[in-house]
Design a protein around this motif. Structure first.
Motif, short mmCIF file in Angstrom:
data_model
loop_
_atom_site.label_atom_id
_atom_site.label_comp_id
_atom_site.label_asym_id
_atom_site.label_seq_id
_atom_site.Cartn_x
_atom_site.Cartn_y
_atom_site.Cartn_z
N SER A 121 0.84 -1.19 0.00
CA SER A 121 0.00 0.00 0.00
C SER A 121 0.88 1.24 0.00
CB SER A 121 -0.91 -0.01 1.24
OG SER A 121 -1.73 1.14 1.28
N PHE A 122 0.52 2.23 -0.83
CA PHE A 122 1.37 3.39 -1.03
C PHE A 122 0.56 4.68 -0.89
CE2 PHE A 122 2.66 -0.25 -3.51
CZ PHE A 122 3.95 -0.47 -3.04
N SER A 123 1.23 5.75 -0.54
CA SER A 123 0.52 7.01 -0.34
C SER A 123 1.44 8.20 -0.57
CB SER A 123 -0.05 7.07 1.09
OG SER A 123 -0.69 8.31 1.32
N ASN A 124 0.83 9.32 -0.92
CA ASN A 124 1.51 10.60 -1.08
C ASN A 124 1.18 11.53 0.08
OD1 ASN A 124 3.14 12.42 -2.63
ND2 ASN A 124 1.32 13.37 -3.51
N ASP A 125 0.41 11.03 1.05
CA ASP A 125 -0.11 11.87 2.12
C ASP A 125 0.85 11.99 3.29
OD1 ASP A 125 -2.43 12.19 0.66
OD2 ASP A 125 -3.48 10.55 1.68
N ALA A 126 0.86 13.17 3.90
CA ALA A 126 1.64 13.40 5.11
C ALA A 126 1.11 12.52 6.24
CB ALA A 126 1.57 14.87 5.51
N GLU A 127 2.01 12.10 7.10
CA GLU A 127 1.68 11.28 8.28
C GLU A 127 1.12 9.90 7.93
OE1 GLU A 127 2.72 12.57 11.03
OE2 GLU A 127 3.10 14.51 10.10
N SER A 128 1.22 9.50 6.68
CA SER A 128 0.70 8.18 6.30
C SER A 128 1.66 7.07 6.68
CB SER A 128 0.44 8.12 4.79
OG SER A 128 1.67 8.22 4.07
N ASN A 129 2.94 7.41 6.85
CA ASN A 129 3.99 6.41 7.12
C ASN A 129 4.04 5.35 6.03
OD1 ASN A 129 4.64 7.78 9.45
ND2 ASN A 129 3.49 6.41 10.80
N LYS A 130 3.71 5.78 4.81
CA LYS A 130 3.75 4.87 3.66
C LYS A 130 4.77 5.37 2.64
CE LYS A 130 -1.06 3.26 3.89
NZ LYS A 130 -2.32 3.07 3.12
N SER A 131 5.27 4.45 1.86
CA SER A 131 6.16 4.80 0.76
C SER A 131 5.36 5.37 -0.40
CB SER A 131 6.91 3.55 0.27
OG SER A 131 7.71 3.01 1.29
N SER A 132 6.02 6.20 -1.20
CA SER A 132 5.45 6.73 -2.43
C SER A 132 6.22 6.16 -3.61
CB SER A 132 5.53 8.25 -2.45
OG SER A 132 4.80 8.83 -1.39
N LEU A 133 5.50 5.75 -4.62
CA LEU A 133 6.11 5.15 -5.80
C LEU A 133 6.57 6.22 -6.79
CD1 LEU A 133 3.54 2.25 -6.35
CD2 LEU A 133 5.80 2.08 -5.29
N GLY A 134 7.16 5.79 -7.90
CA GLY A 134 7.43 6.67 -9.01
C GLY A 134 8.82 7.25 -9.08
N PHE A 135 8.95 8.30 -9.89
CA PHE A 135 10.24 8.90 -10.21
C PHE A 135 10.55 10.10 -9.32
CE2 PHE A 135 9.32 6.56 -14.05
CZ PHE A 135 10.57 6.07 -14.42
N TYR A 136 11.81 10.16 -8.91
CA TYR A 136 12.33 11.25 -8.10
C TYR A 136 13.61 11.78 -8.74
CZ TYR A 136 9.51 9.19 -4.27
OH TYR A 136 8.50 8.66 -3.48
N ALA A 137 13.85 13.07 -8.57
CA ALA A 137 15.15 13.66 -8.86
C ALA A 137 15.85 13.88 -7.52
CB ALA A 137 15.01 14.97 -9.61
N THR A 138 17.08 13.44 -7.42
CA THR A 138 17.79 13.62 -6.16
C THR A 138 18.23 15.08 -6.01
OG1 THR A 138 19.95 13.08 -7.09
CG2 THR A 138 18.63 11.25 -6.23
N GLY A 139 18.27 15.52 -4.74
CA GLY A 139 18.65 16.89 -4.45
C GLY A 139 19.96 16.97 -3.69
N THR A 140 19.99 17.84 -2.73
CA THR A 140 21.22 18.10 -1.98
C THR A 140 21.36 17.15 -0.79
OG1 THR A 140 20.03 19.79 -0.71
CG2 THR A 140 21.29 20.52 -2.64
#
Length: 228
Positions: A121-140
């Motif tokens: 189970s995945f989520s984009n929500d704050a405080e969900s304690n879940k992972s989010s899928l998809g593409f990321y660009a790394t930052g600093t």
């Protein structure tokens, strides 16, 4: 007039009787219908059998090439976390897409509410304690409560674009280790961050920092591609 007519006949006759100079069959490179992702995967297979599935890699590589062409990703490094696999397996690969080399292969944790041994189970929500899928660009890179950490910019609207707001970062954790698996029968879990082994933090984050690509894969999301 007769002279020009005979000259023309002689010229045509010489063409018809001239030896053939056509190249032999097989002298040209064979055409290929392989896509760039397939070519990279084939090269990687020559070096190691420990690879993500071809479906996982192709989804990751196709998105990487798209983001690289758009300038959203500025480096040739692609990290793939295959969350279709058991957390007890090494399911994180870091690949140099220019030299076609696997740089690192190690464990990575998913969020505690994403699943037990398997991510479900995945989520984009704050405080969900879940992972989010998809593409990321790394930052600093920065030093936080987990020590050296890497900021992650979620690139997919509604899927992971709240990563910075949620403080979803890559960091080390003592619960991401083979020893933890032996004691607890599964890898530990994070609050949603793709946590990695403590002894891999410095080299792995250094390899990924500042404009590389991270793709967190699951079959439920892979067919949708990059969402802008």
């Amino acid at each position: 007039m007769t002279y020009y007519f005979l000259s023309s006949l002689f010229f045509l006759s010489s063409l018809l009787t001239a030896p053939s100079v056509a190249p032999k069959l097989g002298s040209f490179p064979a055409a290929t219908t392989e896509e760039p992702a397939d070519l990279v995967y084939r090269d990687l297979e020559k070096c190691t059998a420990a690879l993500p599935s071809s479906a996982c890699f192709k989804a990751a590589a196709n998105g990487f090439f798209q983001l690289r062409a758009q300038g959203i990703i500025t480096r040739d490094i692609l990290a793939i976390a295959d969350f279709s696999l058991s957390s007890n397996t090494r399911r994180l690969w870091v690949v140099n897409m220019n030299t076609h080399e696997v740089l690192y292969h190690t464990w990575v944790a998913h969020g505690r509410n994403t699943g037990d041994e398997f991510a479900q189970s995945f989520s984009n929500d704050a405080e969900s304690n879940k992972s989010s899928l998809g593409f990321y660009a790394t930052g600093t890179v920065y030093n936080g409560k987990h020590g050296i950490s890497l900021r992650l910019n979620g690139l997919e609207k509604g899927v992971n674009d709240r990563a910075l707001q949620r403080a979803v970062v890559m960091h080390g954790a003592d619960y991401v280790s083979e020893d933890f698996i032996r004691k607890h029968t599964r890898l530990g879990r994070s609050l949603g961050c793709p946590a990695i082994p403590n002894d891999m933090v410095k080299p792995l984050i250094e390899a990924l920092r500042d404009g590389s690509c991270l793709y967190i894969y699951h079959p439920s999301h892979a067919a949708q591609g990059v969402r802008s």
